[in-house]
Write a protein that holds these residues in place. Structure first.
Motif, mmCIF file in Angstrom:
data_model
loop_
_atom_site.group_PDB
_atom_site.id
_atom_site.type_symbol
_atom_site.label_atom_id
_atom_site.label_comp_id
_atom_site.label_asym_id
_atom_site.label_seq_id
_atom_site.Cartn_x
_atom_site.Cartn_y
_atom_site.Cartn_z
ATOM 1 N N ILE A 89 10.716 6.916 -13.978
ATOM 2 C CA ILE A 89 9.825 6.001 -13.296
ATOM 3 C C ILE A 89 9.902 6.097 -11.797
ATOM 4 C CG2 ILE A 89 9.018 3.415 -12.956
ATOM 5 C CD1 ILE A 89 9.566 3.194 -15.944
ATOM 6 N N MET A 90 11.427 6.093 -11.408
ATOM 7 C CA MET A 90 11.578 6.066 -9.791
ATOM 8 C C MET A 90 10.983 7.601 -9.413
ATOM 9 S SD MET A 90 15.203 4.028 -9.374
ATOM 10 C CE MET A 90 15.979 5.197 -10.728
ATOM 11 N N CYS A 91 11.337 8.495 -10.146
ATOM 12 C CA CYS A 91 10.712 9.793 -9.515
ATOM 13 C C CYS A 91 9.225 9.849 -9.495
ATOM 14 C CB CYS A 91 11.353 10.861 -10.517
ATOM 15 S SG CYS A 91 13.235 11.182 -10.154
ATOM 16 N N ALA A 92 8.699 9.409 -10.282
ATOM 17 C CA ALA A 92 7.165 9.302 -10.494
ATOM 18 C C ALA A 92 6.748 8.498 -9.240
ATOM 19 C CB ALA A 92 6.667 8.871 -11.901
ATOM 20 N N ASP A 93 7.564 7.253 -9.071
ATOM 21 C CA ASP A 93 6.892 6.321 -7.805
ATOM 22 C C ASP A 93 7.274 7.152 -6.646
ATOM 23 O OD1 ASP A 93 6.177 3.920 -7.083
ATOM 24 O OD2 ASP A 93 8.343 3.769 -6.182
ATOM 25 N N SER A 94 8.139 7.882 -6.482
ATOM 26 C CA SER A 94 8.597 8.391 -5.236
ATOM 27 C C SER A 94 7.349 9.628 -4.780
ATOM 28 C CB SER A 94 9.767 9.163 -5.241
ATOM 29 O OG SER A 94 10.926 8.229 -5.471
ATOM 30 N N PHE A 95 6.899 10.287 -6.117
ATOM 31 C CA PHE A 95 6.123 11.425 -6.029
ATOM 32 C C PHE A 95 4.849 10.951 -5.496
ATOM 33 C CE2 PHE A 95 2.827 14.285 -7.900
ATOM 34 C CZ PHE A 95 3.361 15.499 -6.949
ATOM 35 N N VAL A 96 4.390 9.708 -5.996
ATOM 36 C CA VAL A 96 3.154 9.057 -5.908
ATOM 37 C C VAL A 96 3.162 8.714 -4.427
ATOM 38 C CG1 VAL A 96 1.628 7.344 -6.479
ATOM 39 C CG2 VAL A 96 2.420 8.596 -8.270
ATOM 40 N N SER A 97 4.197 8.276 -3.939
ATOM 41 C CA SER A 97 4.500 7.762 -2.658
ATOM 42 C C SER A 97 4.353 8.584 -1.515
ATOM 43 C CB SER A 97 5.685 6.894 -2.408
ATOM 44 O OG SER A 97 5.594 5.759 -3.220
ATOM 45 N N LEU A 98 4.689 9.929 -1.921
ATOM 46 C CA LEU A 98 4.717 11.092 -0.986
ATOM 47 C C LEU A 98 3.289 11.685 -0.941
ATOM 48 C CD1 LEU A 98 8.135 13.128 -1.477
ATOM 49 C CD2 LEU A 98 7.245 11.927 0.561
ATOM 50 N N LEU A 99 2.491 11.552 -2.092
ATOM 51 C CA LEU A 99 1.150 12.283 -1.916
ATOM 52 C C LEU A 99 0.391 11.892 -0.797
ATOM 53 C CD1 LEU A 99 0.004 12.089 -5.741
ATOM 54 C CD2 LEU A 99 0.812 14.125 -4.469
ATOM 55 N N PRO A 100 0.285 10.942 -0.349
ATOM 56 C CA PRO A 100 -0.587 10.758 0.927
ATOM 57 C C PRO A 100 -0.151 11.327 2.115
ATOM 58 C CG PRO A 100 -0.250 8.473 -0.189
ATOM 59 C CD PRO A 100 0.565 9.524 -0.755
ATOM 60 N N VAL A 101 1.183 11.406 2.145
ATOM 61 C CA VAL A 101 1.890 11.969 3.436
ATOM 62 C C VAL A 101 1.519 13.678 3.303
ATOM 63 C CG1 VAL A 101 4.049 12.648 4.407
ATOM 64 C CG2 VAL A 101 3.781 10.238 3.510
ATOM 65 N N LEU A 102 2.083 13.934 2.170
ATOM 66 C CA LEU A 102 1.556 15.486 1.911
ATOM 67 C C LEU A 102 -0.045 15.911 2.169
ATOM 68 C CD1 LEU A 102 3.568 16.417 -1.347
ATOM 69 C CD2 LEU A 102 4.076 17.091 1.040
ATOM 70 N N PHE A 103 -0.770 14.976 1.510
ATOM 71 C CA PHE A 103 -2.281 15.115 1.977
ATOM 72 C C PHE A 103 -2.713 15.080 3.246
ATOM 73 C CE2 PHE A 103 -6.598 13.404 2.234
ATOM 74 C CZ PHE A 103 -7.370 14.491 1.603
ATOM 75 N N ASP A 104 -2.024 14.181 4.223
ATOM 76 C CA ASP A 104 -2.197 14.179 5.746
ATOM 77 C C ASP A 104 -1.740 15.500 6.220
ATOM 78 O OD1 ASP A 104 -3.673 11.652 5.287
ATOM 79 O OD2 ASP A 104 -1.778 10.556 6.034
#
Length: 129
Positions: A89-104
């Motif tokens: 769950i923590m890894c998935a949450d971190s990945f989801v939080s990183l998605l907007p940064v990677l998209f930008d």
């Protein structure tokens, strides 16, 4: 003896200093209040997660056969089952939080490539060399 003008200036400066100190004190109190609230939010979330994991999910995992070992067993027991589920769950949450940064970052790179025509080489004029 200081002149009347000097006394007025020193009084104005003293008032300004007092006002600044009051603002700093108010900011400190407001920040401390937010720190206290944010700590209580994270602590309550941690305690809630602990309660749900050990009091609800652990017996469910044991009774369903998902964690057949003893409760404290990290390999086959509920302790390991809770640990790996929580880590996922923590890894998935971190990945989801990183998605907007990677998209930008990717969109910024693509815009930069379009602006330069796909070339990253800089061209300097003779007067700058």
């Amino acid at each position: 003896m200081p002149s009347e003008e000097a006394r007025q200036v020193s009084t104005i400066e003293a008032d300004e200093i007092e006002t600044e100190i009051e603002h700093e004190e108010r900011d400190t109190v407001e920040n401390d209040g937010w720190r206290l609230l944010s700590w209580s939010f994270s602590a309550s979330g941690t305690l809630t997660g602990m309660f749900v994991g050990w009091a609800i999910l652990s017996p469910v995992a044991k009774l369903s056969g998902w964690a057949p070992g003893s409760v404290n067993d990290m390999t086959n027991g509920a302790r390991g089952w809770i640990l790996w589920i929580a880590l996922g769950i923590m890894c998935a949450d971190s990945f989801v939080s990183l998605l907007p940064v990677l998209f930008d970052y990717v969109t910024d790179l693509s815009k930069r490539d379009k602006d330069t025509g796909g070339s990253q080489n800089e061209t300097e004029t003779q007067d700058r060399l």
